[in-house]
Design a protein around this motif. Structure first.
Motif, mmCIF file in Angstrom:
data_model
loop_
_atom_site.group_PDB
_atom_site.id
_atom_site.type_symbol
_atom_site.label_atom_id
_atom_site.label_comp_id
_atom_site.label_asym_id
_atom_site.label_seq_id
_atom_site.Cartn_x
_atom_site.Cartn_y
_atom_site.Cartn_z
ATOM 1 N N VAL A 188 8.807 0.978 -0.284
ATOM 2 C CA VAL A 188 8.916 2.280 -0.952
ATOM 3 C C VAL A 188 10.112 2.291 -1.901
ATOM 4 C CG1 VAL A 188 9.330 4.742 -0.591
ATOM 5 C CG2 VAL A 188 7.742 3.504 0.912
ATOM 6 N N ALA B 255 1.471 3.986 -3.028
ATOM 7 C CA ALA B 255 1.158 5.395 -2.765
ATOM 8 C C ALA B 255 2.368 6.289 -3.031
ATOM 9 C CB ALA B 255 0.683 5.561 -1.318
ATOM 10 N N ALA B 256 3.553 5.786 -2.731
ATOM 11 C CA ALA B 256 4.764 6.584 -2.892
ATOM 12 C C ALA B 256 5.036 6.951 -4.345
ATOM 13 C CB ALA B 256 5.966 5.836 -2.315
ATOM 14 N N PRO C 277 -4.089 6.329 -3.776
ATOM 15 C CA PRO C 277 -4.332 7.589 -3.053
ATOM 16 C C PRO C 277 -3.920 7.507 -1.586
ATOM 17 C CG PRO C 277 -6.403 6.440 -3.477
ATOM 18 C CD PRO C 277 -5.358 5.695 -4.233
ATOM 19 N N TRP C 278 -3.167 8.501 -1.137
ATOM 20 C CA TRP C 278 -2.716 8.529 0.255
ATOM 21 C C TRP C 278 -3.885 8.563 1.233
ATOM 22 C CZ3 TRP C 278 1.880 7.406 2.128
ATOM 23 C CH2 TRP C 278 2.999 7.512 1.301
ATOM 24 N N VAL D 207 -4.769 5.142 2.516
ATOM 25 C CA VAL D 207 -3.731 4.330 3.141
ATOM 26 C C VAL D 207 -4.092 3.917 4.574
ATOM 27 C CG1 VAL D 207 -1.348 4.377 4.008
ATOM 28 C CG2 VAL D 207 -1.854 5.118 1.667
ATOM 29 N N THR E 277 0.828 -1.204 0.000
ATOM 30 C CA THR E 277 0.000 0.000 0.000
ATOM 31 C C THR E 277 0.867 1.260 0.000
ATOM 32 O OG1 THR E 277 -1.750 -1.184 1.185
ATOM 33 C CG2 THR E 277 -1.840 1.215 1.212
ATOM 34 N N LEU E 278 1.847 1.305 0.879
ATOM 35 C CA LEU E 278 2.718 2.483 0.981
ATOM 36 C C LEU E 278 3.615 2.622 -0.251
ATOM 37 C CD1 LEU E 278 3.669 2.140 4.746
ATOM 38 C CD2 LEU E 278 2.343 4.006 3.732
#
Length: 235
Positions: free
Chosen positions: A224, A72-73, A78-79, A82, A68-69
């Protein structure tokens, strides 16, 4: 909320089958006792594939905060969503671990090895060396995100993405997992470790919280890093 529920169910299935295969291997007097690392690696691969299949049509089947992170990174998720995804993932992992506890209920008393009991739930390094352990989790999770983005970029895998993802998990487990048990997923480790801490497991011993930061922070950094590297090199 619907996507969070899907992540909850998908991650619960992940832990039910993943922690379940570990329990069958290390707990005493199961019919699958001692089946070995090969079976564990394939078991986790199948667990991920099934968890993604169940949740993927609703939430894209992240079932992992590092995924997920990582997405998003690089702007692929979408943050704002999260936090809900991570809450669903951690709660699902905890619930899956509780189910595993009840499934193996008579075997906790038969097993004297406290490390085996904890190992059913959470990861632990083969050699405790925090810098190396952290790096192992970073590398493994970076490989996961790099591989996931590569799988998603190939149209021939449409409908087969969860199977390809399961193969990726098996590859990581067999090649990189022997150092730390390849958490590569903060929820996979934290939720079951919390269950181990709270459940009345016979003779369970400590939950090794002093190590718990490694399978949380290592996968976050690695996720990330892997996503950003893919976006820079191949995106």
């Amino acid at each position: 909320m619907y996507e969070m529920l899907a992540e909850f169910i998908g991650t619960m299935i992940l832990i039910l089958f993943g922690a379940g295969v570990v329990g069958g291997n290390v707990l005493k007097h199961t019919k699958s006792e001692g089946m070995g690392w090969l079976a564990i690696s394939f078991g986790w691969g199948f667990a991920v594939a099934l968890g993604v299949y169940v949740s993927g049509t609703i939430s894209e089947g992240h079932i992992n905060p590092a995924v997920t992170l990582g997405f998003a990174a690089i702007g692929d998720f979408p943050w704002a969503q999260v936090p809900a995804y991570i809450i669903g993932q951690v709660a699902g992992a905890f619930t899956g671990a509780v189910i595993v506890y009840f499934h193996y209920l008579p075997h906790w008393k038969e097993t004297q090895d406290q490390g085996a009991k904890l190992g059913t739930f959470a990861t632990d390094p083969a050699i405790k060396h925090y810098p190396s352990n952290f790096l192992s989790e970073v590398i493994g999770t970076a490989a996961l995100l790099f591989g996931l983005l590569g799988i998603g970029a190939n149209t021939f895998t449409d409908g087969l993405d969860p199977i390809a993802t399961g193969v990726l998990i098996v590859a990581i487990g067999l090649s990189l997992g022997g150092t730390t048990g390849y958490a590569i997923n903060p929820a996979r480790d934290f939720g079951p470790r919390l269950a181990h801490f709270l459940l009345p497991i016979h003779g369970k011993g400590p939950s090794n919280w002093e190590y718990a930061w490694v399978p949380i922070l290592g996968p976050i950094v690695g996720g990330v890093l892997g996503a950003v590297l893919y976006a820079l090199l191949l995106g």
